[in-house]
Design a protein around this motif. Structure first.
Motif, PDB file in Angstrom:
ATOM      1  N   UNK A   1      43.555  48.775  51.652  1.00 15.51           N
ATOM      2  CA  UNK A   1      42.917  48.242  50.409  1.00 15.51           C
ATOM      3  C   UNK A   1      44.183  47.485  49.516  1.00 15.51           C
ATOM      4  N   UNK A   2      45.715  48.105  49.372  1.00 15.67           N
ATOM      5  CA  UNK A   2      46.461  47.354  48.493  1.00 15.67           C
ATOM      6  C   UNK A   2      47.066  46.335  49.285  1.00 15.67           C
ATOM      7  N   UNK A   3      46.936  46.578  50.566  1.00 20.40           N
ATOM      8  CA  UNK A   3      47.823  45.688  51.103  1.00 20.40           C
ATOM      9  C   UNK A   3      47.074  44.421  51.515  1.00 20.40           C
ATOM     10  N   UNK A   4      45.558  44.571  51.151  1.00 17.09           N
ATOM     11  CA  UNK A   4      44.885  43.358  51.730  1.00 17.09           C
ATOM     12  C   UNK A   4      44.665  43.387  50.122  1.00 17.09           C
ATOM     13  N   UNK A   5      44.869  43.230  49.065  1.00 15.75           N
ATOM     14  CA  UNK A   5      45.372  43.232  47.885  1.00 15.75           C
ATOM     15  C   UNK A   5      45.918  42.279  47.476  1.00 15.75           C
ATOM     16  N   UNK A   6      47.644  42.798  47.744  1.00 12.84           N
ATOM     17  CA  UNK A   6      48.637  42.361  47.994  1.00 12.84           C
ATOM     18  C   UNK A   6      48.044  40.615  48.696  1.00 12.84           C
ATOM     19  N   UNK A   7      47.504  40.492  49.307  1.00 12.20           N
ATOM     20  CA  UNK A   7      47.329  39.678  50.128  1.00 12.20           C
ATOM     21  C   UNK A   7      46.703  37.973  49.798  1.00 12.20           C
ATOM     22  N   UNK A   8      44.982  39.037  48.685  1.00 13.37           N
ATOM     23  CA  UNK A   8      44.267  37.818  48.062  1.00 13.37           C
ATOM     24  C   UNK A   8      45.000  37.611  47.013  1.00 13.37           C
ATOM     25  N   UNK A   9      46.148  38.332  46.303  1.00 14.57           N
ATOM     26  CA  UNK A   9      46.626  37.790  45.210  1.00 14.57           C
ATOM     27  C   UNK A   9      47.952  36.500  45.337  1.00 14.57           C
ATOM     28  N   UNK A  10      48.215  36.699  46.751  1.00 17.07           N
ATOM     29  CA  UNK A  10      49.207  35.665  46.536  1.00 17.07           C
ATOM     30  C   UNK A  10      48.369  34.212  47.564  1.00 17.07           C
ATOM     31  N   UNK A  11      46.917  34.405  47.681  1.00 13.51           N
ATOM     32  CA  UNK A  11      46.538  33.355  47.832  1.00 13.51           C
ATOM     33  C   UNK A  11      45.778  33.010  47.350  1.00 13.51           C
ATOM     34  N   UNK A  12      45.344  33.634  46.066  1.00 14.76           N
ATOM     35  CA  UNK A  12      45.359  32.937  45.380  1.00 14.76           C
ATOM     36  C   UNK A  12      46.449  32.450  44.664  1.00 14.76           C
ATOM     37  N   UNK A  13      47.384  32.585  44.117  1.00  9.97           N
ATOM     38  CA  UNK A  13      48.667  32.339  43.568  1.00  9.97           C
ATOM     39  C   UNK A  13      48.748  30.553  44.649  1.00  9.97           C
ATOM     40  N   UNK A  14      48.362  30.711  45.551  1.00  9.96           N
ATOM     41  CA  UNK A  14      48.813  28.942  46.228  1.00  9.96           C
ATOM     42  C   UNK A  14      47.452  29.148  46.199  1.00  9.96           C
ATOM     43  N   UNK A  15      46.858  28.866  45.833  1.00  7.12           N
ATOM     44  CA  UNK A  15      45.121  28.092  45.887  1.00  7.12           C
ATOM     45  C   UNK A  15      45.631  27.549  44.224  1.00  7.12           C
TER      46      UNK A  15
END
Length: 146
Positions: free
Chosen positions: A88-102
């Motif tokens: 779950x932490x790995x996916x949370x980090x992936x989503x954080x990176x996506x939010x930064x891109x967005x």
């Protein structure tokens, strides 16, 4: 809770009938009980709980293999807690990176909209300021596109 039909489970989870059947076919859930007279699927409370978790994971962009791991870890409980946390932490980090891109995309779009608004109004000073904002975000945008 009584046994639910596939349509009821679709409404409660947001997953389509074909997705529900696919998840059963590949072993993410089930096997699902069948009605003796009709042969139609009947989902129980545990099935619904698992499907609601899978619907959340799917909405967050989690792939089938990680869903499979998540489901296996749920069944193991506390002994798999660390692995579950890491997944779950790995996916949370992936989503954080996506939010930064967005966020970069949002800043760019707002700056471009301000530029065109200034042009529409014929305001040269606002247009120049908006153009500067567009130029300032371009390096970050190029990094966010890759």
């Amino acid at each position: 809770m009584s046994a639910l039909t596939i349509q009821e489970v679709e409404r409660q989870t947001g997953l389509s009938g074909p997705t529900l059947r696919y998840y059963e076919e590949i072993g993410l859930i089930g096997p699902i009980a069948r009605d003796d007279s009709s042969g139609h699927r009947r989902y129980g409370e545990a099935d619904l709980d698992a499907l609601q978790a899978l619907a959340c994971l799917r909405a967050m962009g989690v792939g089938i293999e990680d869903m499979r791991t998540y489901q296996a870890n749920r069944a193991l409980g506390r002994v798999a807690a660390g692995e579950q946390r890491d997944l779950l932490t790995r996916h949370a980090h992936r989503i954080e990176a996506e939010i930064e891109r967005l966020q970069v995309h949002l800043v760019y779009l707002e700056a471009k909209a301000a530029l065109w608004d200034a042009r529409d109004r014929g305001d040269a000073a606002d247009e120049a300021a908006a153009s500067d904002r567009v130029e300032a975000v371009l390096p970050a945008l190029e990094g966010a596109i890759r």
